[in-house]
Design an enzyme around this catalytic site. Structure first.
Site, PDB file in Angstrom:
ATOM      1  CG  ASP A  56      32.567  47.678  36.352  1.00  0.00           C
ATOM      2  OD1 ASP A  56      31.747  47.498  37.268  1.00  0.00           O
ATOM      3  OD2 ASP A  56      33.768  47.925  36.548  1.00  0.00           O
ATOM      4  N   GLY A  57      30.275  46.578  32.438  1.00  0.00           N
ATOM      5  CA  GLY A  57      29.643  46.880  31.157  1.00  0.00           C
ATOM      6  C   GLY A  57      28.134  46.809  31.237  1.00  0.00           C
ATOM      7  CE1 TYR A 173      41.573  54.265  25.922  1.00  0.00           C
ATOM      8  CE2 TYR A 173      40.256  56.258  25.720  1.00  0.00           C
ATOM      9  CZ  TYR A 173      41.236  55.410  25.232  1.00  0.00           C
ATOM     10  OH  TYR A 173      41.874  55.708  24.059  1.00  0.00           O
TER      11      TYR A 173
END
Length: 278
Positions: A56-57, A173
């Protein structure tokens, strides 16, 4: 599911990979196949399809590389490590991806993204887009800020910071902060407090808020100083922020639709729950 204008033309493909060994191996295989295939043209300039290899990064990085071309670009992700929310293929499924891209007719799956406008005390406005979330924090002291929804003051916040996430970003997050998981077909933003102070003197709602597309969120800091602004995986130090505005962007991120596309709830289950014993 929608469809981009498809004319059967040669597909311009950009391949973006992280530095891990397995990612480089996958990228090398794709390069070797596409460079000799008349249906594809390898180019990082003005691509039709962006293939992100990593996790995903890496997909977030690819998104920001092409965030000004979202109306023309579709993304597809290959994960070479842990399961990712934005990746439809594993590293051992490269042949399946190539076959699906050869059959591709322009179909896409689209998700809402976040638009952020940051006003500084000298009048400058810094604009950004986020695929997952945008956060505001004040590291030196407690952050004090008014939260305004549709031009009406909702609360005075005191704490470490504020996170505003997209539906797909709700599993990142935001979830670690105790926020809700929101399905990406719901065009809404989620505001979640970061370590708010709540006592007899200072009170906030203390729970996440789901904001529909037609509404606007404003955060007005009450103290000058240095603020840490995070836009997805990028972090900035900005001095004397006077206002931060959040909207659902008119543009969306588009992913290549294929038989391998995993449903959102399957991704959530695989990432956080795993196999369920019968």
């Amino acid at each position: 599911m929608t469809q981009m204008n498809y004319t059967g033309k040669v597909k311009r493909v950009a391949i973006i990979a992280n530095g891990k060994y397995q990612s480089k191996r996958v990228a090398s295989k794709l390069f070797s196949v596409f460079k000799d295939d008349p249906d594809f043209y390898l180019s990082k300039k003005n691509p039709d399809i962006v293939i992100s290899i990593g996790g995903d990064g890496m997909l977030l990085s690819a998104f920001h590389m092409y965030e000004k071309e979202l109306d023309k670009v579709r993304f597809v992700g290959i994960h070479t490590g842990h399961l990712g929310f934005y990746t439809d293929y594993r590293d051992f499924e490269v042949d399946k991806l190539i076959d699906n891209l050869r059959k591709d007719k322009g179909e896409q799956i689209s998700y809402p993204i976040l638009k952020v406008a940051i006003t500084l005390d000298d009048g400058r406005v810094v604009k950004a887009r986020a695929l997952n979330e945008a956060t505001v924090k004040r590291i030196e002291k407690t952050m004090v800020a008014d939260v305004i929804i549709n031009h009406v003051k909702f609360e005075s916040f005191r704490g470490d910071g504020i996170s505003v996430s997209t539906p797909t970003g709700s599993t990142a997050y935001n979830k670690s902060l105790g926020g809700a998981v929101l399905h990406p077909t719901i065009e809404a933003l989620q505001l979640t407090e970061i370590s708010s102070l709540n006592n007899r003197v200072f009170r906030t709602l203390g729970s996440s808020i789901i904001i529909p597309k037609k509404d606007k969120i404003e955060l007005v800091p009450k103290r000058l100083g240095i603020y840490t602004i995070s836009i997805d995986n990028k972090t900035y130090q900005l001095k004397n922020v006077t206002k931060v505005e959040y909207f659902i962007d008119d543009e969306k991120i588009h992913f290549v639709s294929s038989p391998s596309h995993t449903s959102f709830w399957e991704r959530v289950k695989d990432a956080f729950i795993g196999e369920i014993d019968s």
